[in-house]
Design a protein around this motif. Sequence first.
Motif, PDB file in Angstrom:
ATOM      1  N   PRO A 106       0.824  -1.202   0.000  1.00 39.07           N
ATOM      2  CA  PRO A 106       0.000   0.000   0.000  1.00 39.07           C
ATOM      3  C   PRO A 106       0.867   1.265   0.000  1.00 39.07           C
ATOM      4  CG  PRO A 106       0.180  -0.833   2.221  1.00 39.07           C
ATOM      5  CD  PRO A 106       0.882  -1.836   1.337  1.00 39.07           C
ATOM      6  N   PHE A 107       0.263   2.383  -0.363  1.00 39.92           N
ATOM      7  CA  PHE A 107       0.980   3.652  -0.329  1.00 39.92           C
ATOM      8  C   PHE A 107       1.330   4.018   1.117  1.00 39.92           C
ATOM      9  CE2 PHE A 107       0.631   8.219   0.559  1.00 39.92           C
ATOM     10  CZ  PHE A 107       1.689   8.684  -0.204  1.00 39.92           C
ATOM     11  N   THR A 108       2.525   4.508   1.311  1.00 41.36           N
ATOM     12  CA  THR A 108       2.909   5.044   2.609  1.00 41.36           C
ATOM     13  C   THR A 108       3.767   6.279   2.376  1.00 41.36           C
ATOM     14  OG1 THR A 108       4.159   4.650   4.648  1.00 41.36           O
ATOM     15  CG2 THR A 108       4.846   3.394   2.709  1.00 41.36           C
ATOM     16  N   SER A 109       3.484   7.343   3.109  1.00 43.73           N
ATOM     17  CA  SER A 109       4.219   8.596   2.931  1.00 43.73           C
ATOM     18  C   SER A 109       5.407   8.715   3.874  1.00 43.73           C
ATOM     19  CB  SER A 109       3.276   9.789   3.162  1.00 43.73           C
ATOM     20  OG  SER A 109       2.728   9.739   4.471  1.00 43.73           O
ATOM     21  N   ARG A 110       5.542   7.727   4.766  1.00 41.73           N
ATOM     22  CA  ARG A 110       6.619   7.760   5.756  1.00 41.73           C
ATOM     23  C   ARG A 110       7.963   7.392   5.152  1.00 41.73           C
ATOM     24  NH1 ARG A 110       6.784   4.517  11.034  1.00 41.73           N
ATOM     25  NH2 ARG A 110       8.912   5.263  10.670  1.00 41.73           N
ATOM     26  N   THR A 111       9.021   7.838   5.796  1.00 39.35           N
ATOM     27  CA  THR A 111      10.374   7.394   5.495  1.00 39.35           C
ATOM     28  C   THR A 111      10.812   6.441   6.600  1.00 39.35           C
ATOM     29  OG1 THR A 111      10.914   9.471   4.377  1.00 39.35           O
ATOM     30  CG2 THR A 111      12.760   8.105   5.118  1.00 39.35           C
ATOM     31  N   TYR A 112      11.361   5.302   6.215  1.00 42.10           N
ATOM     32  CA  TYR A 112      11.725   4.271   7.191  1.00 42.10           C
ATOM     33  C   TYR A 112      13.240   4.080   7.227  1.00 42.10           C
ATOM     34  CZ  TYR A 112       6.776   3.034   7.106  1.00 42.10           C
ATOM     35  OH  TYR A 112       5.410   3.068   7.199  1.00 42.10           O
TER      36      TYR A 112
ATOM     37  N   THR B  27       8.288  -2.185   7.871  1.00 41.42           N
ATOM     38  CA  THR B  27       7.345  -1.338   7.134  1.00 41.42           C
ATOM     39  C   THR B  27       6.038  -2.104   6.913  1.00 41.42           C
ATOM     40  OG1 THR B  27       7.778  -2.027   4.845  1.00 41.42           O
ATOM     41  CG2 THR B  27       9.396  -0.536   5.871  1.00 41.42           C
ATOM     42  N   PRO B  28       4.984  -1.419   6.463  1.00 40.80           N
ATOM     43  CA  PRO B  28       3.722  -2.114   6.176  1.00 40.80           C
ATOM     44  C   PRO B  28       3.668  -2.724   4.783  1.00 40.80           C
ATOM     45  CG  PRO B  28       3.418   0.235   5.906  1.00 40.80           C
ATOM     46  CD  PRO B  28       4.840   0.043   6.388  1.00 40.80           C
ATOM     47  N   VAL B  29       4.775  -2.694   4.060  1.00 40.84           N
ATOM     48  CA  VAL B  29       4.810  -3.195   2.685  1.00 40.84           C
ATOM     49  C   VAL B  29       5.388  -4.613   2.679  1.00 40.84           C
ATOM     50  CG1 VAL B  29       5.783  -2.839   0.380  1.00 40.84           C
ATOM     51  CG2 VAL B  29       5.049  -0.865   1.752  1.00 40.84           C
TER      52      VAL B  29
END
Length: 266
Positions: free
Chosen positions: A175-181, A187-189
């Motif tokens: 899914p799209f995520t705008s966060r930087t990890y 991550t949720p990906v």
Amino acid sequence: MQPLIVIPARYASTRYPGKPLVELTGATGAKKSLIQRSWDAAKQVAGNPRVVVATDDDRIRDAAEAFGAEVVMTSPSCRNGTERCAEAHTVLGGSYEVIVNLQGDAPLTPHWFVEALIDELSNDPAAGMATPVLRCDGRALNGFLEDRQEGRVGGTTAVFDAVHHALYFSKEVIPFTSRTYADDEATPVFHHVGVYAYRAHALKDYLGWFEGPLETLEGLEQLRFMENGAPVRCVEVNARDRQFWELNNPQDVAKIEAMMAEMGLE
């Protein structure tokens, strides 16, 4: 129950012609072709599986037989690895309960990924096919995003429901995520690992279905199951600190060789 592992390999890749014969240098300097490294990965799977390379190309056949692989010649009309696996299974007599498609561009696939799929089908008679998903850390996710920003098609991501039935697979990052990890942050990906385990009836059903619009657009063979209402079981696997990447583009050679060197893989 002895599983059959099929490594489908074709020479005429659109993005990377001749990819199965590309040489990868390991940590000790040893050079082996992509198809041989995929064969080596398959031979590490527990349960004494029968492992075959399925191809329509004499160059791949000759190279595979030279390092001791069993080769099944299949038709040039096979449109993807699943169709090639189905044909190879038929050529071999069609008697295997579980058939694994270990795609020939994933030489870093740990054996326990494949074993998890075989266990999933063995423990759940209702499951027709299963495929592994691996939660991305920040390093992997950033690799996906970099590929897309540079206009390259990299790995595939997956989203699934509460009982781990796939909702969608895409070559975009979902899914799209705008966060930087951070590199080591979860991550949720989820990275979809290009390995499939099927029951024989699922492979037979697959051949009776037409290629749908989503499969055509994404170039992802597993979407044919979903477009025809057949559930795809996503099995979450653990990398156990192993790095994982598939060889999709010429630029991936250096990336995979660096990972092999870092992990000490020959």
